[in-house]
Write a protein that holds these residues in place. Structure first.
Motif, PDB file in Angstrom:
ATOM      1  N   THR A 298       0.855  -1.184   0.000  1.00  0.00           N
ATOM      2  CA  THR A 298       0.000   0.000   0.000  1.00  0.00           C
ATOM      3  C   THR A 298       0.889   1.231   0.000  1.00  0.00           C
ATOM      4  O   THR A 298       2.040   1.173   0.445  1.00  0.00           O
ATOM      5  N   GLY A 299       0.376   2.333  -0.519  1.00  0.00           N
ATOM      6  CA  GLY A 299       1.172   3.556  -0.562  1.00  0.00           C
ATOM      7  C   GLY A 299       0.291   4.775  -0.739  1.00  0.00           C
ATOM      8  O   GLY A 299      -0.868   4.675  -1.172  1.00  0.00           O
ATOM      9  N   PHE A 300       0.877   5.929  -0.426  1.00  0.00           N
ATOM     10  CA  PHE A 300       0.140   7.188  -0.381  1.00  0.00           C
ATOM     11  C   PHE A 300       0.785   8.211  -1.313  1.00  0.00           C
ATOM     12  O   PHE A 300       2.001   8.420  -1.270  1.00  0.00           O
ATOM     13  N   CYS A 301      -0.046   8.852  -2.151  1.00  0.00           N
ATOM     14  CA  CYS A 301       0.447   9.895  -3.067  1.00  0.00           C
ATOM     15  C   CYS A 301       1.549   9.309  -3.953  1.00  0.00           C
ATOM     16  O   CYS A 301       1.273   8.443  -4.766  1.00  0.00           O
ATOM     17  N   TRP A 302       2.795   9.768  -3.833  1.00  0.00           N
ATOM     18  CA  TRP A 302       3.911   9.168  -4.582  1.00  0.00           C
ATOM     19  C   TRP A 302       3.911   7.655  -4.397  1.00  0.00           C
ATOM     20  O   TRP A 302       4.106   6.898  -5.349  1.00  0.00           O
ATOM     21  N   GLY A 303       3.687   7.225  -3.174  1.00  0.00           N
ATOM     22  CA  GLY A 303       3.649   5.797  -2.890  1.00  0.00           C
ATOM     23  C   GLY A 303       2.451   5.092  -3.499  1.00  0.00           C
ATOM     24  O   GLY A 303       2.492   3.884  -3.736  1.00  0.00           O
ATOM     25  N   GLY A 304       1.370   5.835  -3.757  1.00  0.00           N
ATOM     26  CA  GLY A 304       0.224   5.248  -4.435  1.00  0.00           C
ATOM     27  C   GLY A 304       0.554   4.888  -5.872  1.00  0.00           C
ATOM     28  O   GLY A 304       0.162   3.823  -6.366  1.00  0.00           O
TER      29      GLY A 304
ATOM     30  N   GLY B 116      -2.851  -5.017  -3.643  1.00  0.00           N
ATOM     31  CA  GLY B 116      -2.359  -3.670  -3.386  1.00  0.00           C
ATOM     32  C   GLY B 116      -3.498  -2.718  -3.094  1.00  0.00           C
ATOM     33  O   GLY B 116      -4.635  -2.950  -3.533  1.00  0.00           O
ATOM     34  N   VAL B 117      -3.188  -1.665  -2.352  1.00  0.00           N
ATOM     35  CA  VAL B 117      -4.136  -0.568  -2.139  1.00  0.00           C
ATOM     36  C   VAL B 117      -3.383   0.729  -2.389  1.00  0.00           C
ATOM     37  O   VAL B 117      -2.407   1.043  -1.697  1.00  0.00           O
ATOM     38  N   ALA B 118      -3.821   1.462  -3.404  1.00  0.00           N
ATOM     39  CA  ALA B 118      -3.175   2.714  -3.809  1.00  0.00           C
ATOM     40  C   ALA B 118      -4.031   3.890  -3.362  1.00  0.00           C
ATOM     41  O   ALA B 118      -5.163   4.047  -3.825  1.00  0.00           O
ATOM     42  N   TRP B 119      -3.462   4.706  -2.464  1.00  0.00           N
ATOM     43  CA  TRP B 119      -4.160   5.895  -1.982  1.00  0.00           C
ATOM     44  C   TRP B 119      -3.722   7.095  -2.818  1.00  0.00           C
ATOM     45  O   TRP B 119      -2.576   7.519  -2.760  1.00  0.00           O
TER      46      TRP B 119
END
Length: 294
Positions: free
Chosen positions: A170-176, A192-195
């Motif tokens: 999973t990741g946030f912004c850039w990590g998404g 996966g979970v893309a935020w």
């Protein structure tokens, strides 16, 4: 800069300044004189605080081609054969909020690993401005380098208490954005979970593909959690991604939150939307369970 100033002012409402300093004057000086972009949000307390009771938590090191990569690790104490979650940060790096997210997963029974994927380029928490951060660190961090580091973290997990058959990301912004791409890169990833990760963009040597480019061949089920008011990720790009995914085998899906913009999960920033963040978290856990990562 205006958006950063507004965010900072909102955060300073939760703090206090001494010596009679005016808040906006302080911010103008701070933002223009080396005040780290990533530390402005951290000035406020996280809304969610996760303790380490019952956990083994802290920074370990994984060596990748001679480079020591710090990784924040959190897991249930004394447990082995744990399902593994890779936690990929925003552009601000592995600060306290990302560590807290790792602890939240650990409380759910996961081995959670959040690597510092910018370690070769610099310390993202000490860069003077968003523009400098984008130019000096983000633009110089190649996707292939990120994938190699994450591959090494997966290998570490397999030999240090993790279940190699149950690995998610999973990741946030850039990590998404990285979440989508790494799910296509590594066949060991089960879900996966893309935020709110960017889906389209210009390509170059460091960023040869974007999520839209792998959508048709993606096999891993990825859940995309996005805000309808996110001006940086327009809804037409989400629609294009959905169309491309429909042509492939991955059974990925989107949830669009009509009242949220970007970074609605970031509980240390004014962008935080509590109801949607909590709903997204529950959907994340359910998605991993649904796809056998539990």
């Amino acid at each position: 800069m205006d958006d950063l100033m507004r965010d900072a002012e909102s955060l300073l409402d939760k703090t206090s300044l001494s010596d009679g300093l005016d808040r906006r004057d302080f911010l103008k000086v701070a933002l223009g004189s080396g005040f780290a972009a990533a530390t402005l949000p951290v000035m406020a307390q996280n809304v969610v605080k996760t303790d380490t009771a019952g956990l083994t938590a802290g920074t370990i090191t994984v060596t990748v081609h001679g480079q020591n990569v710090p990784v924040y690790r959190a897991q249930p104490e004394g447990k082995t054969k744990l399902p593994v979650i890779l936690v990929v940060s925003e552009i601000f790096g592995v600060h306290e909020h990302i560590a807290d997210v790792a602890r939240r997963f650990a409380k759910q029974g996961y081995l959670a690993l959040a690597p510092d994927l910018f370690v070769r380029q610099g310390d993202a928490t000490k860069v003077a401005s968003i523009a400098d951060l984008q130019r000096d660190i983000i633009a110089k961090t190649p996707d292939e380098q990120v994938f190699a580091d994450l591959d090494a973290v997966v290998d570490w997990a397999r030999t240090n208490g993790g279940n190699g058959d149950k690995i998610a990301i999973t990741g946030f912004c850039w990590g998404g954005r990285i979440t989508w791409l790494y799910a296509a890169h590594n066949p060991a990833i089960k879900a996966g979970v893309a935020w709110y990760g960017r889906l389209k963009g210009d390509v170059n040597a460091n960023f040869p593909r974007h999520p839209i480019d792998v959508a048709g061949t993606l096999k891993v089920p990825v859940l995309g959690l996005y805000g309808a008011k996110d001006t940086g990720i327009p809804q037409d790009s989400v629609a294009a991604m959905e169309t491309a995914l429909a042509l492939g085998p991955s059974k990925s899906a989107f949830v669009i939150y009509p009242n949220s913009g970007h970074a609605f999960h970031a509980d240390y920033r004014p962008s935080y939307v509590e109801a949607d963040a909590k709903d997204g978290w529950q959907r994340t856990l359910a998605w991993f369970r649904q796809n056998g990562v539990n």
